[in-house]
Design a protein around this motif. Structure first.
Motif, mmCIF file in Angstrom:
data_model
loop_
_atom_site.group_PDB
_atom_site.id
_atom_site.type_symbol
_atom_site.label_atom_id
_atom_site.label_comp_id
_atom_site.label_asym_id
_atom_site.label_seq_id
_atom_site.Cartn_x
_atom_site.Cartn_y
_atom_site.Cartn_z
ATOM 1 N N ARG A 43 0.825 -1.217 0.000
ATOM 2 C CA ARG A 43 0.000 0.000 0.000
ATOM 3 C C ARG A 43 0.864 1.275 0.000
ATOM 4 O O ARG A 43 0.440 2.307 -0.525
ATOM 5 C CB ARG A 43 -0.916 0.010 1.230
ATOM 6 C CG ARG A 43 -2.060 -0.999 1.172
ATOM 7 C CD ARG A 43 -3.241 -0.482 0.376
ATOM 8 N NE ARG A 43 -4.350 -1.429 0.371
ATOM 9 C CZ ARG A 43 -4.688 -2.199 -0.661
ATOM 10 N NH1 ARG A 43 -3.988 -2.147 -1.790
ATOM 11 N NH2 ARG A 43 -5.721 -3.022 -0.585
ATOM 12 N N PRO A 151 3.013 1.673 -5.002
ATOM 13 C CA PRO A 151 3.330 2.979 -5.599
ATOM 14 C C PRO A 151 4.768 3.112 -6.094
ATOM 15 O O PRO A 151 5.035 3.900 -6.996
ATOM 16 C CB PRO A 151 3.025 3.967 -4.465
ATOM 17 C CG PRO A 151 2.750 3.175 -3.242
ATOM 18 C CD PRO A 151 2.443 1.785 -3.646
ATOM 19 N N GLU A 194 -3.467 -1.786 -6.170
ATOM 20 C CA GLU A 194 -2.416 -0.783 -6.348
ATOM 21 C C GLU A 194 -1.924 -0.775 -7.793
ATOM 22 O O GLU A 194 -2.186 -1.698 -8.564
ATOM 23 C CB GLU A 194 -1.229 -1.080 -5.422
ATOM 24 C CG GLU A 194 -1.539 -0.978 -3.943
ATOM 25 C CD GLU A 194 -1.960 0.414 -3.491
ATOM 26 O OE1 GLU A 194 -1.617 1.411 -4.167
ATOM 27 O OE2 GLU A 194 -2.650 0.507 -2.461
ATOM 28 N N ASP A 195 -1.165 0.257 -8.138
ATOM 29 C CA ASP A 195 -0.462 0.279 -9.410
ATOM 30 C C ASP A 195 0.607 -0.811 -9.376
ATOM 31 O O ASP A 195 1.063 -1.218 -8.302
ATOM 32 C CB ASP A 195 0.187 1.649 -9.608
ATOM 33 C CG ASP A 195 0.789 1.818 -10.999
ATOM 34 O OD1 ASP A 195 0.356 1.116 -11.929
ATOM 35 O OD2 ASP A 195 1.685 2.660 -11.145
ATOM 36 N N ALA A 237 -9.822 -4.407 -1.968
ATOM 37 C CA ALA A 237 -10.163 -3.787 -3.258
ATOM 38 C C ALA A 237 -11.366 -4.452 -3.916
ATOM 39 O O ALA A 237 -11.732 -4.111 -5.037
ATOM 40 C CB ALA A 237 -8.961 -3.853 -4.188
ATOM 41 N N THR A 322 -5.746 -2.146 6.467
ATOM 42 C CA THR A 322 -5.762 -0.716 6.155
ATOM 43 C C THR A 322 -6.757 0.027 7.037
ATOM 44 O O THR A 322 -6.445 1.085 7.596
ATOM 45 C CB THR A 322 -6.105 -0.497 4.672
ATOM 46 O OG1 THR A 322 -5.137 -1.184 3.866
ATOM 47 C CG2 THR A 322 -6.077 0.983 4.313
ATOM 48 N N TYR A 362 -11.270 -0.276 -0.028
ATOM 49 C CA TYR A 362 -10.068 0.527 -0.293
ATOM 50 C C TYR A 362 -10.037 0.885 -1.786
ATOM 51 O O TYR A 362 -10.278 0.040 -2.652
ATOM 52 C CB TYR A 362 -8.805 -0.256 0.043
ATOM 53 C CG TYR A 362 -7.524 0.443 -0.414
ATOM 54 C CD1 TYR A 362 -6.913 1.411 0.375
ATOM 55 C CD2 TYR A 362 -6.965 0.157 -1.659
ATOM 56 C CE1 TYR A 362 -5.769 2.071 -0.053
ATOM 57 C CE2 TYR A 362 -5.813 0.815 -2.096
ATOM 58 C CZ TYR A 362 -5.237 1.763 -1.293
ATOM 59 O OH TYR A 362 -4.113 2.414 -1.725
ATOM 60 N N LYS A 363 -9.768 2.162 -2.056
ATOM 61 C CA LYS A 363 -9.511 2.604 -3.429
ATOM 62 C C LYS A 363 -8.211 3.381 -3.442
ATOM 63 O O LYS A 363 -7.985 4.241 -2.575
ATOM 64 C CB LYS A 363 -10.651 3.491 -3.955
ATOM 65 C CG LYS A 363 -11.908 2.728 -4.288
ATOM 66 C CD LYS A 363 -12.967 3.651 -4.877
ATOM 67 C CE LYS A 363 -14.254 2.878 -5.191
ATOM 68 N NZ LYS A 363 -15.342 3.764 -5.629
ATOM 69 N N ARG A 364 -7.364 3.073 -4.405
ATOM 70 C CA ARG A 364 -6.063 3.734 -4.486
ATOM 71 C C ARG A 364 -6.241 5.232 -4.701
ATOM 72 O O ARG A 364 -7.013 5.650 -5.564
ATOM 73 C CB ARG A 364 -5.274 3.131 -5.661
ATOM 74 C CG ARG A 364 -3.958 3.825 -5.940
ATOM 75 C CD ARG A 364 -3.069 2.942 -6.796
ATOM 76 N NE ARG A 364 -3.651 2.584 -8.069
ATOM 77 C CZ ARG A 364 -3.366 3.191 -9.212
ATOM 78 N NH1 ARG A 364 -2.527 4.207 -9.245
ATOM 79 N NH2 ARG A 364 -3.917 2.797 -10.346
#
Length: 367
Positions: A43, A151, A194-195, A237, A322, A362-364
């Motif tokens: 995260r 990230p 996540e990316d 997610a 989270t 959860y949203k990035r």
């Protein structure tokens, strides 16, 4: 002697402190340090996963598009070369054979990425529905897959390749990337919210690249991650897991992935009539987020009630690393699915109060 299957990286797990478990017939690491630390690393910085247990099927031939349109729910005709698509294989009754990724190399060449526990079943299903002018090959044994997520993932991976990774958009890929000299398909996809990137490469190159990535990424906080963190990340997610949110008796509409079901595409797909009716009229069940009001953690298969009525069950639940809350996903009768509805989850013989809440949990954050 273990009868469990192993990935090419099995002998590397111990070097990094990996603790293995039986996961669908595979001996895989559940964690290296701790699930919480690995979850937080993905995260906030980056994590590296061995996902070489996943299955890969090569699809070729002049009728490859027509074939994939018939067996998958999404519209493959919308893909350009270098694009990937999330999709589903369905039974005639709308139940799920598997969820998968479809990669388009060219009009006559595609790659399907399927779930590890379903490789034999999926390949048999794909073979059963094969049409003239198409060949398929299970290339899973010679293919490894690594996922670098978080990230910092792009910056770390960029150190090892001359390919400009910023030019690979979400659900896009390049199949000819050299990563530290190792040829790989590099795809901007993942299963964490996540990316990040998934790398497909020859199985005999996996150990070298795993070690190199962890060495190069250490200064940026990259850590090896196991299945435990992969599960908590994907759960937050609201990314479905086959066998829990999706199954032979759960349709993709019920599971909340109707965006991957194109019921009006020109070539009808297997299960289309049932799924079209569910899209138009509503499905009998719906996957919802729940948050515990009483103290207790909802776990997979725990029964869910409204009053004395059994309305469904928990598909996945945990204490969210989270959010630091006890939350779950539950497949319940649609009439009870409104946000704010009070439910009860049976935990160890006691009915404990919970509430339907918005999901994903959860949203990035947008850059």
């Amino acid at each position: 002697m273990s009868t469990l299957k192993r990935t090419p990286l099995f002998d590397s797990y111990a070097k990094y402190g990996g603790k293995t478990i039986d996961f669908g017939g595979w001996e895989l690491p559940v964690q290296f340090s701790s699930i919480g630390l690995e979850h937080e690393a993905v995260r906030t910085k980056a994590g590296l996963f061995d996902v070489s247990h996943m299955g890969e099927v090569d699809v070729r031939g002049e009728n490859a598009l027509a074939y994939l349109q018939r067996v998958t729910t999404n519209d493959v005709s919308k893909l350009a070369a270098g694009q990937a698509q999330y999709s589903v294989l369905c039974y005639p009754d709308g139940g799920t054979v598997d969820d998968l990724l479809v990669y388009k190399y060219a009009d006559d060449h595609y790659l399907l990425v399927i779930n590890a526990g379903n490789i034999d079943k999926d390949y048999a299903w794909l073979s059963e529905h094969l049409i003239e002018g198409v060949t398929i090959e299970n290339i899973s044994p010679q293919t490894a897959q690594l996922a670098i997520q978080g990230p910092a993932a792009e910056g770390i991976l960029q150190k090892l390749t001359d390919t400009d990774l910023s030019q690979i958009g979400v659900f896009r890929f390049q199949s000819d990337v050299l990563v530290d000299g190792v040829p790989a398909l590099v795809s901007r996809t993942g299963y964490t919210g996540e990316d990040g990137f998934e790398l497909y490469l020859a199985a005999d190159q996996a150990v070298k690249l795993w070690d190199t990535l962890l060495a190069v990424g250490a200064e940026d906080g990259l850590v090896p991650c196991g299945l435990g963190a992969r599960d908590t990340l994907r759960f937050e997610a609201k990314l479905p897991l086959y066998g829990q949110e999706l199954s032979q008796t759960i349709t993709p509409i019920e599971a909340g992935i109707g965006f991957a079901v194109k019921v009006d595409k020109e070539v009808p797909f297997i299960g289309q009539e049932v799924l079209k009716a569910q899209k138009e009229n509503g499905a009998p069940r719906k996957l919802v987020g729940i948050e515990m009001i009483d103290r207790g953690i909802p776990r997979t298969h725990y029964p869910v009630y409204v009053g004395e009525e059994l309305i469904g069950e928990v598909t996945t639940g945990t204490q969210s690393p989270t959010l630091k809350k006890n939350v779950g996903l539950a497949l319940i009768k649609s009439e009870h699915a409104a946000v704010g509805t009070t439910l009860e989850v049976e935990i160890r013989g006691k009915r404990l109060k919970a509430e339907v809440v918005a999901a994903p949990f959860y949203k990035r954050p947008k850059n």
